[in-house]
Enzyme design. Sequence first.
Site, short mmCIF file in Angstrom:
data_model
loop_
_atom_site.label_atom_id
_atom_site.label_comp_id
_atom_site.label_asym_id
_atom_site.label_seq_id
_atom_site.Cartn_x
_atom_site.Cartn_y
_atom_site.Cartn_z
N CYS A 51 0.76 -1.05 0.05
CA CYS A 51 0.12 0.07 0.06
C CYS A 51 0.87 1.17 0.09
O CYS A 51 2.00 1.11 0.59
CB CYS A 51 -0.94 -0.12 1.29
N ASP A 53 0.34 3.71 1.60
CA ASP A 53 0.45 4.44 3.11
C ASP A 53 1.77 4.62 3.48
O ASP A 53 2.45 3.87 3.32
CB ASP A 53 -0.31 3.11 3.97
N ARG A 55 2.93 4.71 6.45
CA ARG A 55 3.26 4.00 7.67
C ARG A 55 3.58 2.54 7.09
O ARG A 55 3.85 1.80 8.10
CB ARG A 55 2.16 4.17 8.76
N HIS A 107 -2.25 -4.02 4.98
CA HIS A 107 -2.38 -3.67 6.38
C HIS A 107 -3.76 -3.34 7.01
O HIS A 107 -4.24 -2.65 6.29
CB HIS A 107 -1.13 -2.40 6.42
N CYS A 110 -6.31 -0.09 6.65
CA CYS A 110 -6.06 0.54 5.38
C CYS A 110 -7.30 1.41 5.20
O CYS A 110 -8.46 1.09 5.23
CB CYS A 110 -5.63 -0.60 4.37
ZN ZN Z 1 -3.50 1.13 3.02
#
Ligand code: ZN
Length: 219
Positions: A51, A53, A55, A107, A110
């Site tokens: 992803c 993202d 993090r 994750h 998400c």
């Molecule tokens: Zn995500």
Amino acid sequence: MCAQIHDTSHITYEGLLAGNEQFVQDALKLDPQYFEKLANGQKPPILWIGCADSRVPANQITNTAPGEIFVHRNIANMVIHTDMNMLSVLDYAVNVLEVKHVIVTGHYGCGGVIAAMGNQQFGLIDNWLRHIKDVYRLHTDELDAISNEAERASRLVELNVIENVNNLCKTTIVQNAWNNGRNLSVHGWVYSLSSGKITDLKVSHTNNGDLSDVFKLQK
Ligand SMILES: [Zn+2]
């Protein structure tokens, strides 16, 4: 009590360049030839599809270094069979770099998956999230039976990884590698933002035997 969000107020545009200087100095201190060696070429044995993202950075959470993982990231770690970007990365990784493993890593928490579970419009991205809604549709009975919304989202994160692993197996790129006797495994993992730990969903494939007949491609 509400936990605090990670503070990014000190992050600036200029700060990234200063950070780069520090990175170069630190790396050269450990190995004066570090960048020369990296510049000579790459042979990563892993393709990571994760992803976007902020993090979930592939290298940091797997304790790997530059040169060790080939990475493709998009919103909600999707494998969509008309996505030329993903297909190009996959083709290059499998046929040129000859990676041994392709890992789809989702994750928990998400935002893409949570947004796809709801009915709110978000604009252009709704078209991307539609693919996650299709995953929900495939598993409606199981998901609708989970009354807790956070638990339902977590399960959809896992199912989304599993379906994207299946999507990888359905590509001509992966099936041709298998048909040609290549040692290539496809895996599905989930990362926990709250613990930092990765869980192997144990949905690995090393051939197209688990696919429905309609998806099996001849050599
Ligand atoms: Zn995500």
